[in-house]
Design a protein around this motif. Structure first.
Motif: not given
Lengths: 479, 479
Positions: B89, B93, B128, B132, B135
């Protein structure tokens, strides 16, 4: 030579335990079978006498060459004949004379073709050959064949077999190429141990049925594999197979389901076949394991040769590879002779203790997906736990990619778990190694250690299904 | 570096033609995937930039190592992520940030497991991750996969593929082990040429269907092989397959015929499968070639990769080995999609002229048993005659034992006959070599020359039957 002082072998023993072998038509020129047969006999370190026979040579491969079989000195029980068809009659007459004079020469393998398989003229020649030999009390394998072999005594009459790993599989074949294909295919990884081989060709005298009955009493034969195109005495063959099947499996590959296949068989060995449906039903009755493909024949014979029979049909699948593991489970569930095992609570608990948290145990029942992040010895640990579960009769194990784990370490841990089973109560383990030559060392190790390896998951499962079916049939045959 | 000046690749091209690849979680310690992925990229001589990323290393395999993806200098279109699931994760990012700042980093392969396949917590992590990346406009292959490869540009994100012979077969797989098994298995004899590979794992973003549609327009993909456990968009997959099938064959292996198999698939990739019967009917409609076993999948993909499609169903069998030849004829006759060819009188005459008197021509129709006593070039001569007969659409050829004939000479004469066919009007030839490693040199030569070889006669025939079925389906799909 120790062999010379043995008494003359009796019956078919003259083919498999001769005191001496004459090669009639032996040649000093490389290339033809007359040269090759002598060369192969030398390569196998056959301990009996090897006697080249040819009036036009004095020496073949360092051995003295005799003008005819009559001049061969010392006991010669088997003659391998490689001269052209018409000349075979002359040789047969000489063999008959020798047998009358010396009492040996009880067996002949006629390698040459040009007999019944080519039509009427050939059939007449063949009939005459058989008459001459039979009158003299000489048994004949062939003509039109690659003959016999016994890997335990280093005997071969074939032109390309050479020394072969000895073991418990005996092969009877109406096609020399078929038998040789199997043996050559299995040789590099030593995937099968050979006991006796007989390529019967036109089967003018010694028949498949007679050989099958002979192997029933052969202590080193654990399984008989038969390539069958068609026999005149189909009923006798099946009855014999049922008798043999009480002790050891008889595996048969038989083409000729179709009219065209039967026609091809006829032109190949001149064999007159009964309709396939007759065989199919009779085989089932007799507990014969009928292989549906060449590949299945290889697999089933190999498995029977080295693995114990399963005592039931409950299979555990232990996999380090998700996709092939899924394929394997699907195949087990699809086989009517197999079902997935139910693990005991204790087994589940023990598996959890040795496997990673990511492993899936019993999804579905009977399946363990170890997933990644393992060490080599986990494979053996998990296998041991499954083998110790009374609800498991057999295990199919799929090994991990050789990229991360030392593949030979995996193999050793698996072998250890297999061998630690109490003698006489061992369960079969079929190992699937899907990564081709990348995992060759592991396959070699496992095969050498007495396990059976496969490249394809379905292959292993189908072989196991045939083993379970035979184990059931054997009970029925014995009762 | 020439790659740096190319425009950013669009869509899925970012996976297969990236200007640079970052390996996030790269490691200097041998053994783990973080090391192996970098090593494999170096071995394939990938021409784009290779950028190890790891805050705890300064160099990996001689390459400078960057603390995060944000520090990587030059265009990097693809990130391969091998860090543990929770850390993914953070990486996601950073990738998103980079994409916003620099406009590259359009594609990510997440190799790591520990997502939807392990249960609810993992599924949340996966959701999740996808959010991320999505998007930020970053596409994802995986997680829980071995990623992508393109043999033509020397790109791989796998930890054990390395350089691979380039060709026309593209593979899409819901199991990394399955795809790797095929490629490793085929590698020693170069039995398949690889175009693109995508191991999709949990398929959280980029789906099999999308990849299949992408390959439709890939000029170097001649056949698509798919290992399918289950997709949510089954209808879209099949519709896409039907569209692709108008141009090139789509071969699918799909376990899950049984409840237990479906269950195993679910625990493997978390895939929710439609009932198998739904697929079966839809596949038939869509002209999808559904392989029934792993071995058939390999064979069919290989054959489509290098052989021309047969224009009809009339098969000639040309054999130098009686038993395997008989088995082969039986199998052709048993296949509903095939029939044995009828030779023209001229063909019979021409065959008689090149073959020995012992040969059997047309017993049954369509079958030539050459028997022994041949020279090597007879094989090519007879093959040429069969290929020139308008009544023959395909030939299955069985080679002789390597004992007597120079096997490579046989192979060369066969290749010559095959290649002398007029370009664009070639008929497929499937070669059966039954003698295992004893005939390896011949197999290698034939495969290198563009022919397809098999160890088992039934295998070759079944593959041919699938080719004929596809050729028919393609006509239907195009009309």
């Amino acid at each position: 030579m120790a062999h010379a002082h043995r008494p003359a072998p009796e019956g078919l023993d003259a083919f498999f335990a001769p005191r001496g072998v004459a090669v009639v038509g032996a040649s000093a020129e490389p290339g033809g079978p007359g040269h090759q047969v002598v060369a192969q006999l030398q390569r196998t370190h056959y301990a009996g006498g090897i006697y080249p026979v040819n009036p036009r040579a004095t020496e073949v491969l360092g051995l003295p060459c005799y003008p005819s079989i009559l001049q061969v000195p010392g006991p010669v029980d088997l003659a391998v004949v490689v001269v052209p068809a018409p000349a075979c009659l002359v040789v047969a007459a000489q063999l008959a004379a020798r047998r009358q004079q010396r009492g040996d020469a009880a067996a002949a393998v006629v390698v040459s073709g040009g007999f019944a398989e080519v039509g009427d003229a050939g059939r007449q020649l063949q009939d005459q050959l058989v008459r001459t030999l039979r009158t003299a009390g000489i048994r004949l394998v062939g003509p039109n064949c690659v003959g016999v072999a016994d890997a335990h005594v280093g005997l071969t009459t074939s032109f390309d077999l050479g020394p072969y790993p000895a073991g418990g599989a005996s092969l009877l074949s109406q096609s020399g190429a078929f038998a040789m294909s199997f043996l050559q295919w299995a040789r590099p990884l030593e995937m099968v141990g050979l006991c006796k081989l007989a390529s019967v060709g036109n089967m003018a005298d010694v028949s498949l049925t007679e050989l099958l009955a002979y192997l029933a009493h052969d202590p080193c034969t654990r399984v008989v594999g038969v390539y069958l195109e068609g026999v005149a005495d189909a009923r006798a063959f099946v009855q014999t197979a049922a008798r043999v099947g009480q002790d050891k499996p008889v595996v048969v590959l038989k083409p000729g389901r179709t009219e065209q296949g039967a026609r091809a068989a006829r032109s190949h060995t001149g064999s007159v076949a009964s309709p396939d449906a007759v065989y199919e039903g009779a085989f089932r009755q007799a507990g014969v394991v009928r292989a549906r493909t060449v590949s299945e024949f290889y697999g089933v014979v190999r498995a029977f040769e080295r693995l114990p029979l399963p005592r039931g049909d409950r299979v555990a699948v232990l996999s380090a590879v998700g996709g092939p593991g899924t394929i394997c489970v699907d195949e087990v569930a699809a086989q009517s002779h197999l079902r997935l095992a139910h693990f005991s609570p204790r087994t589940r608990e023990r598996l959890r203790a040795v496997l990673s948290d990511l492993a899936a145990v019993g999804q579905p029942e009977g399946y363990v997906d170890m997933t990644g992040a393992l060490v080599a010895r986990t494979h053996g640990d998990a296998l041991r736990i499954l083998l110790e579960d009374d609800g498991v009769d057999a295990v199919v194990l799929l090994t991990p990619p050789p990229a991360f784990l030392e593949e030979e370490e995996v193999a050793r841990s698996v072998l250890e778990a297999y061998r630690d089973q109490p003698e006489g109560r061992r369960k079969p383990v079929l190992v699937v190694i899907t990564f081709g030559d990348a995992a060759l060392a592991a396959r070699r190790l496992l095969e050498k250690g007495g396990l059976c390896t496969f490249e394809f998951p379905e292959e292993a499962v189908r072989v196991l299904a045939r083993m379970v079916a035979y184990a059931r049939a054997r009970e029925r045959l014995r009762s």
